[in-house]
Design a protein around this motif. Structure first.
Motif, PDB file in Angstrom:
ATOM      1  N   GLU A 186       0.855  -1.183   0.000  1.00  0.00           N
ATOM      2  CA  GLU A 186       0.000   0.000   0.000  1.00  0.00           C
ATOM      3  C   GLU A 186       0.889   1.230   0.000  1.00  0.00           C
ATOM      4  OE1 GLU A 186      -3.311   0.139   2.625  1.00  0.00           O
ATOM      5  OE2 GLU A 186      -3.828  -1.952   2.257  1.00  0.00           O
ATOM      6  N   LYS A 187       0.439   2.254  -0.714  1.00  0.00           N
ATOM      7  CA  LYS A 187       1.191   3.515  -0.772  1.00  0.00           C
ATOM      8  C   LYS A 187       1.006   4.271   0.515  1.00  0.00           C
ATOM      9  CE  LYS A 187       0.761   3.934  -5.749  1.00  0.00           C
ATOM     10  NZ  LYS A 187       0.175   4.703  -6.842  1.00  0.00           N
ATOM     11  N   PRO A 188       1.971   5.040   0.910  1.00  0.00           N
ATOM     12  CA  PRO A 188       3.208   5.321   0.184  1.00  0.00           C
ATOM     13  C   PRO A 188       4.167   4.130   0.240  1.00  0.00           C
ATOM     14  CG  PRO A 188       3.247   6.430   2.306  1.00  0.00           C
ATOM     15  CD  PRO A 188       1.897   5.779   2.173  1.00  0.00           C
ATOM     16  N   LEU A 189       4.870   3.920  -0.858  1.00  0.00           N
ATOM     17  CA  LEU A 189       5.805   2.806  -0.953  1.00  0.00           C
ATOM     18  C   LEU A 189       7.065   3.089  -0.161  1.00  0.00           C
ATOM     19  CD1 LEU A 189       5.578   2.121  -4.774  1.00  0.00           C
ATOM     20  CD2 LEU A 189       4.441   0.876  -2.951  1.00  0.00           C
ATOM     21  N   GLU A 190       7.576   2.067   0.476  1.00  0.00           N
ATOM     22  CA  GLU A 190       8.852   2.142   1.181  1.00  0.00           C
ATOM     23  C   GLU A 190       9.928   1.624   0.233  1.00  0.00           C
ATOM     24  OE1 GLU A 190      10.446   3.184   3.961  1.00  0.00           O
ATOM     25  OE2 GLU A 190       8.526   4.098   4.392  1.00  0.00           O
ATOM     26  N   PRO A 191      10.788   2.473  -0.273  1.00  0.00           N
ATOM     27  CA  PRO A 191      11.821   2.012  -1.221  1.00  0.00           C
ATOM     28  C   PRO A 191      12.631   0.835  -0.699  1.00  0.00           C
ATOM     29  CG  PRO A 191      11.808   4.396  -1.109  1.00  0.00           C
ATOM     30  CD  PRO A 191      10.877   3.908  -0.026  1.00  0.00           C
ATOM     31  N   SER A 192      13.003   0.854   0.559  1.00  0.00           N
ATOM     32  CA  SER A 192      13.835  -0.238   1.084  1.00  0.00           C
ATOM     33  C   SER A 192      13.090  -1.567   1.075  1.00  0.00           C
ATOM     34  CB  SER A 192      14.326   0.086   2.489  1.00  0.00           C
ATOM     35  OG  SER A 192      13.233   0.250   3.369  1.00  0.00           O
ATOM     36  N   ALA A 193      11.794  -1.556   1.350  1.00  0.00           N
ATOM     37  CA  ALA A 193      11.012  -2.800   1.340  1.00  0.00           C
ATOM     38  C   ALA A 193      10.925  -3.375  -0.071  1.00  0.00           C
ATOM     39  CB  ALA A 193       9.615  -2.554   1.899  1.00  0.00           C
ATOM     40  N   ILE A 194      10.720  -2.516  -1.046  1.00  0.00           N
ATOM     41  CA  ILE A 194      10.646  -2.992  -2.431  1.00  0.00           C
ATOM     42  C   ILE A 194      12.002  -3.503  -2.892  1.00  0.00           C
ATOM     43  CG2 ILE A 194      10.331  -2.243  -4.819  1.00  0.00           C
ATOM     44  CD1 ILE A 194       7.879  -0.838  -4.004  1.00  0.00           C
ATOM     45  N   LEU A 195      13.056  -2.780  -2.591  1.00  0.00           N
ATOM     46  CA  LEU A 195      14.391  -3.224  -3.000  1.00  0.00           C
ATOM     47  C   LEU A 195      14.763  -4.558  -2.371  1.00  0.00           C
ATOM     48  CD1 LEU A 195      16.342   0.131  -3.014  1.00  0.00           C
ATOM     49  CD2 LEU A 195      15.829  -1.318  -4.974  1.00  0.00           C
ATOM     50  N   THR A 196      14.472  -4.724  -1.105  1.00  0.00           N
ATOM     51  CA  THR A 196      14.746  -6.000  -0.433  1.00  0.00           C
ATOM     52  C   THR A 196      13.975  -7.123  -1.102  1.00  0.00           C
ATOM     53  OG1 THR A 196      15.189  -4.918   1.670  1.00  0.00           O
ATOM     54  CG2 THR A 196      14.565  -7.252   1.759  1.00  0.00           C
ATOM     55  N   PHE A 197      12.698  -6.886  -1.362  1.00  0.00           N
ATOM     56  CA  PHE A 197      11.885  -7.918  -1.997  1.00  0.00           C
ATOM     57  C   PHE A 197      12.404  -8.255  -3.393  1.00  0.00           C
ATOM     58  CE2 PHE A 197       8.305  -9.485  -4.439  1.00  0.00           C
ATOM     59  CZ  PHE A 197       7.980 -10.584  -3.664  1.00  0.00           C
ATOM     60  N   LEU A 198      12.771  -7.237  -4.190  1.00  0.00           N
ATOM     61  CA  LEU A 198      13.275  -7.481  -5.544  1.00  0.00           C
ATOM     62  C   LEU A 198      14.593  -8.239  -5.518  1.00  0.00           C
ATOM     63  CD1 LEU A 198      12.428  -4.092  -7.252  1.00  0.00           C
ATOM     64  CD2 LEU A 198      11.283  -6.296  -7.577  1.00  0.00           C
TER      65      LEU A 198
END
Length: 122
Positions: free
Chosen positions: A92-104
């Motif tokens: 859900e927004k706002p997106l946490e850049p660190s969470a997305i990067l970790t997941f990717l």
């Protein structure tokens, strides 16, 4: 990776394509393979079902791509629906850049890629 967001992930080693609408996204999905596709649920200037339509299209065209949903209009029903359709993650927004990067980074690891391919074959 197909991605529409303000988060700059290219310096982290990911190749990124961006799109402004569902039609651009579908054209890219038709022509390029993706490890992951991050999609919003609503695209500007279109109806509210575009994210669902895009998930269906991605599953049909690239069943092994990891679909990551991002939305500012989320609820539990939408979360369940997107997961049932094959989304591997829901933010859900706002997106946490660190969470997305970790997941990717996890998604691109060889161990997880092998597991996803194995699960996709059953």
């Amino acid at each position: 990776m197909l991605f529409r967001s303000g988060i700059d992930i290219e310096p982290q080693g990911f190749d990124v394509d961006t799109c402004e609408n569902i039609y651009e996204a579908m054209a890219l999905v038709r022509t390029r393979p993706y490890l992951a596709i991050i999609t919003d649920m609503r695209f500007e200037g279109t109806d509210n079902e575009d994210g669902i339509e895009l998930i269906r299209f991605i599953r049909e065209m690239q069943p092994d791509a990891g679909i990551i949903v991002s939305t500012g209009y989320g609820n539990e029903e939408l979360k369940r629906t997107t997961r049932a359709m094959g989304a591997v993650r829901y933010f859900e927004k706002p997106l946490e850049p660190s969470a997305i990067l970790t997941f990717l980074k996890d998604l691109s690891s060889p161990e997880l890629s092998d597991l996803r391919l194995e699960l996709g074959n059953h």
